[in-house]
Design a protein around this motif. Sequence first.
Motif, PDB file in Angstrom:
ATOM      1  N   LYS A  23       0.820  -1.216   0.000  1.00 13.25           N
ATOM      2  CA  LYS A  23       0.000   0.000   0.000  1.00 13.25           C
ATOM      3  C   LYS A  23       0.858   1.273   0.000  1.00 13.25           C
ATOM      4  CE  LYS A  23      -3.692  -2.458   2.204  1.00 13.25           C
ATOM      5  NZ  LYS A  23      -4.404  -2.777   3.423  1.00 13.25           N
ATOM      6  N   LEU A  24       1.786   1.321  -0.934  1.00 15.25           N
ATOM      7  CA  LEU A  24       2.690   2.466  -1.057  1.00 15.25           C
ATOM      8  C   LEU A  24       2.291   3.399  -2.205  1.00 15.25           C
ATOM      9  CD1 LEU A  24       6.061   0.543  -0.620  1.00 15.25           C
ATOM     10  CD2 LEU A  24       4.824   1.833   1.107  1.00 15.25           C
ATOM     11  N   ASP A  25       1.097   3.182  -2.769  1.00 15.09           N
ATOM     12  CA  ASP A  25       0.652   3.976  -3.919  1.00 15.09           C
ATOM     13  C   ASP A  25       0.608   5.475  -3.619  1.00 15.09           C
ATOM     14  OD1 ASP A  25       0.313   1.802  -5.634  1.00 15.09           O
ATOM     15  OD2 ASP A  25      -1.685   1.400  -4.828  1.00 15.09           O
ATOM     16  N   ALA A  26       0.100   5.840  -2.462  1.00 11.49           N
ATOM     17  CA  ALA A  26      -0.028   7.264  -2.130  1.00 11.49           C
ATOM     18  C   ALA A  26       1.338   7.945  -2.065  1.00 11.49           C
ATOM     19  CB  ALA A  26      -0.763   7.429  -0.803  1.00 11.49           C
ATOM     20  N   GLY A  27       2.306   7.294  -1.474  1.00  6.83           N
ATOM     21  CA  GLY A  27       3.651   7.855  -1.388  1.00  6.83           C
ATOM     22  C   GLY A  27       4.311   7.977  -2.742  1.00  6.83           C
ATOM     23  N   ILE A  31       5.602  11.524  -5.095  1.00  2.00           N
ATOM     24  CA  ILE A  31       6.872  11.678  -5.800  1.00  2.00           C
ATOM     25  C   ILE A  31       6.625  11.913  -7.290  1.00  2.00           C
ATOM     26  CG2 ILE A  31       9.006  10.499  -6.463  1.00  2.00           C
ATOM     27  CD1 ILE A  31       8.770   9.017  -3.728  1.00  2.00           C
ATOM     28  N   ASP A  32       5.707  11.136  -7.867  1.00  2.00           N
ATOM     29  CA  ASP A  32       5.424  11.249  -9.297  1.00  2.00           C
ATOM     30  C   ASP A  32       4.801  12.592  -9.665  1.00  2.00           C
ATOM     31  OD1 ASP A  32       6.458   8.714  -9.627  1.00  2.00           O
ATOM     32  OD2 ASP A  32       4.489   7.722  -9.648  1.00  2.00           O
ATOM     33  N   VAL A  33       3.941  13.125  -8.796  1.00  2.00           N
ATOM     34  CA  VAL A  33       3.315  14.425  -9.079  1.00  2.00           C
ATOM     35  C   VAL A  33       4.364  15.532  -9.062  1.00  2.00           C
ATOM     36  CG1 VAL A  33       1.767  16.165  -8.104  1.00  2.00           C
ATOM     37  CG2 VAL A  33       0.985  13.835  -8.360  1.00  2.00           C
ATOM     38  N   GLU A  34       5.287  15.468  -8.132  1.00  2.00           N
ATOM     39  CA  GLU A  34       6.356  16.472  -8.080  1.00  2.00           C
ATOM     40  C   GLU A  34       7.193  16.432  -9.353  1.00  2.00           C
ATOM     41  OE1 GLU A  34      10.111  17.805  -5.258  1.00  2.00           O
ATOM     42  OE2 GLU A  34       8.667  16.336  -4.513  1.00  2.00           O
ATOM     43  N   GLN A  35       7.498  15.230  -9.816  1.00  2.00           N
ATOM     44  CA  GLN A  35       8.275  15.083 -11.047  1.00  2.00           C
ATOM     45  C   GLN A  35       7.472  15.553 -12.258  1.00  2.00           C
ATOM     46  OE1 GLN A  35      11.506  14.237 -10.994  1.00  2.00           O
ATOM     47  NE2 GLN A  35      11.518  14.752 -13.148  1.00  2.00           N
ATOM     48  N   ALA A  36       6.168  15.269 -12.274  1.00  2.00           N
ATOM     49  CA  ALA A  36       5.313  15.713 -13.381  1.00  2.00           C
ATOM     50  C   ALA A  36       5.265  17.238 -13.440  1.00  2.00           C
ATOM     51  CB  ALA A  36       3.903  15.140 -13.217  1.00  2.00           C
ATOM     52  N   TRP A  37       5.202  17.887 -12.269  1.00  2.00           N
ATOM     53  CA  TRP A  37       5.205  19.360 -12.222  1.00  2.00           C
ATOM     54  C   TRP A  37       6.473  19.894 -12.864  1.00  2.00           C
ATOM     55  CZ3 TRP A  37       2.079  23.409 -10.982  1.00  2.00           C
ATOM     56  CH2 TRP A  37       2.690  24.649 -10.775  1.00  2.00           C
ATOM     57  N   LYS A  38       7.604  19.317 -12.500  1.00  2.00           N
ATOM     58  CA  LYS A  38       8.885  19.779 -13.041  1.00  2.00           C
ATOM     59  C   LYS A  38       8.949  19.576 -14.549  1.00  2.00           C
ATOM     60  CE  LYS A  38      11.546  19.106  -8.834  1.00  2.00           C
ATOM     61  NZ  LYS A  38      12.601  18.337  -8.164  1.00  2.00           N
ATOM     62  N   ASN A  39       8.462  18.454 -15.028  1.00  2.00           N
ATOM     63  CA  ASN A  39       8.495  18.168 -16.466  1.00  2.00           C
ATOM     64  C   ASN A  39       7.570  19.086 -17.256  1.00  2.00           C
ATOM     65  OD1 ASN A  39      10.294  16.087 -16.041  1.00  2.00           O
ATOM     66  ND2 ASN A  39       8.725  14.505 -16.067  1.00  2.00           N
ATOM     67  N   LEU A  40       6.379  19.333 -16.734  1.00  2.00           N
ATOM     68  CA  LEU A  40       5.383  20.101 -17.471  1.00  2.00           C
ATOM     69  C   LEU A  40       5.618  21.600 -17.430  1.00  2.00           C
ATOM     70  CD1 LEU A  40       2.200  18.138 -16.398  1.00  2.00           C
ATOM     71  CD2 LEU A  40       3.264  18.134 -18.650  1.00  2.00           C
ATOM     72  N   VAL A  52       6.623  21.557  -3.845  1.00  2.00           N
ATOM     73  CA  VAL A  52       5.450  20.932  -4.446  1.00  2.00           C
ATOM     74  C   VAL A  52       5.038  19.810  -3.515  1.00  2.00           C
ATOM     75  CG1 VAL A  52       4.542  19.697  -6.440  1.00  2.00           C
ATOM     76  CG2 VAL A  52       6.263  21.472  -6.773  1.00  2.00           C
ATOM     77  N   LEU A  53       3.795  19.872  -3.028  1.00  2.00           N
ATOM     78  CA  LEU A  53       3.337  18.923  -2.023  1.00  2.00           C
ATOM     79  C   LEU A  53       1.932  18.459  -2.360  1.00  2.00           C
ATOM     80  CD1 LEU A  53       3.926  17.642   0.786  1.00  2.00           C
ATOM     81  CD2 LEU A  53       2.891  19.674   1.781  1.00  2.00           C
ATOM     82  N   LEU A  54       1.721  17.148  -2.357  1.00  2.00           N
ATOM     83  CA  LEU A  54       0.407  16.573  -2.613  1.00  2.00           C
ATOM     84  C   LEU A  54      -0.173  16.066  -1.305  1.00  2.00           C
ATOM     85  CD1 LEU A  54      -1.710  15.637  -4.748  1.00  2.00           C
ATOM     86  CD2 LEU A  54      -0.507  13.455  -4.775  1.00  2.00           C
ATOM     87  N   ASP A  77      -7.161  25.002 -14.014  1.00  2.80           N
ATOM     88  CA  ASP A  77      -7.856  23.850 -14.594  1.00  2.80           C
ATOM     89  C   ASP A  77      -7.001  23.145 -15.639  1.00  2.80           C
ATOM     90  OD1 ASP A  77     -10.099  24.287 -13.016  1.00  2.80           O
ATOM     91  OD2 ASP A  77     -11.061  25.566 -14.522  1.00  2.80           O
ATOM     92  N   LYS A  78      -6.316  23.935 -16.443  1.00  2.84           N
ATOM     93  CA  LYS A  78      -5.448  23.358 -17.469  1.00  2.84           C
ATOM     94  C   LYS A  78      -4.271  22.629 -16.831  1.00  2.84           C
ATOM     95  CE  LYS A  78      -2.763  24.477 -21.561  1.00  2.84           C
ATOM     96  NZ  LYS A  78      -2.270  25.523 -22.453  1.00  2.84           N
ATOM     97  N   ILE A  79      -3.696  23.179 -15.782  1.00  4.29           N
ATOM     98  CA  ILE A  79      -2.577  22.540 -15.085  1.00  4.29           C
ATOM     99  C   ILE A  79      -3.028  21.215 -14.480  1.00  4.29           C
ATOM    100  CG2 ILE A  79      -0.976  22.743 -13.141  1.00  4.29           C
ATOM    101  CD1 ILE A  79      -0.976  25.799 -13.680  1.00  4.29           C
ATOM    102  N   ILE A  80      -4.220  21.191 -13.890  1.00  4.33           N
ATOM    103  CA  ILE A  80      -4.753  19.958 -13.304  1.00  4.33           C
ATOM    104  C   ILE A  80      -4.911  18.893 -14.383  1.00  4.33           C
ATOM    105  CG2 ILE A  80      -6.798  18.921 -12.230  1.00  4.33           C
ATOM    106  CD1 ILE A  80      -7.151  21.592 -10.709  1.00  4.33           C
ATOM    107  N   ARG A  81      -5.484  19.264 -15.519  1.00  2.37           N
ATOM    108  CA  ARG A  81      -5.651  18.311 -16.625  1.00  2.37           C
ATOM    109  C   ARG A  81      -4.305  17.785 -17.106  1.00  2.37           C
ATOM    110  NH1 ARG A  81      -9.290  22.011 -18.628  1.00  2.37           N
ATOM    111  NH2 ARG A  81      -7.804  22.661 -20.208  1.00  2.37           N
ATOM    112  N   MET A  82      -3.332  18.671 -17.263  1.00  2.39           N
ATOM    113  CA  MET A  82      -2.017  18.270 -17.764  1.00  2.39           C
ATOM    114  C   MET A  82      -1.327  17.304 -16.796  1.00  2.39           C
ATOM    115  SD  MET A  82      -0.715  21.944 -19.343  1.00  2.39           S
ATOM    116  CE  MET A  82       0.944  21.628 -18.913  1.00  2.39           C
ATOM    117  N   ILE A  83      -1.393  17.594 -15.514  1.00  2.00           N
ATOM    118  CA  ILE A  83      -0.747  16.727 -14.522  1.00  2.00           C
ATOM    119  C   ILE A  83      -1.426  15.368 -14.487  1.00  2.00           C
ATOM    120  CG2 ILE A  83      -0.362  16.377 -12.048  1.00  2.00           C
ATOM    121  CD1 ILE A  83       0.298  19.351 -11.864  1.00  2.00           C
TER     122      ILE A  83
END
Length: 98
Positions: A23-27, A31-40, A52-54, A77-83
């Motif tokens: 059950k490590l999906d949330a953690g 990490i993945d959302v932070e990386q997605a922010w940096k990429n996008l 960047v904190l989820l 809204d566009k940022i949410i869709r992109m992430i």
Amino acid sequence: MAKRFNEENSLQDILKEFIQVNKLDAGMDKIDVEQAWKNLMGNGVNNYTEEVLLKRTTLYVKLSSAVLRNELSYGKDKIIRMINEEMGKEIVKSIVLR
């Protein structure tokens, strides 16, 4: 002596199973959302991004530039869709820019 199984599993499949079983999906999503922010967002925005904190389904982004924060607030809204597209699932439902 331990039995050897003839089934061959890829390392990726083994890691996915390990993450699900423990059950490590949330953690991993954090990490993945932070990386997605940096990429996008690219270097221009990343230079002013301090944190960047989820938390649950809300993404908190701390920015050092008030002007940039104001500009990004128009495209939440566009940022949410992109992430969510980058992640392949709906993780982020709202963004708070600080």
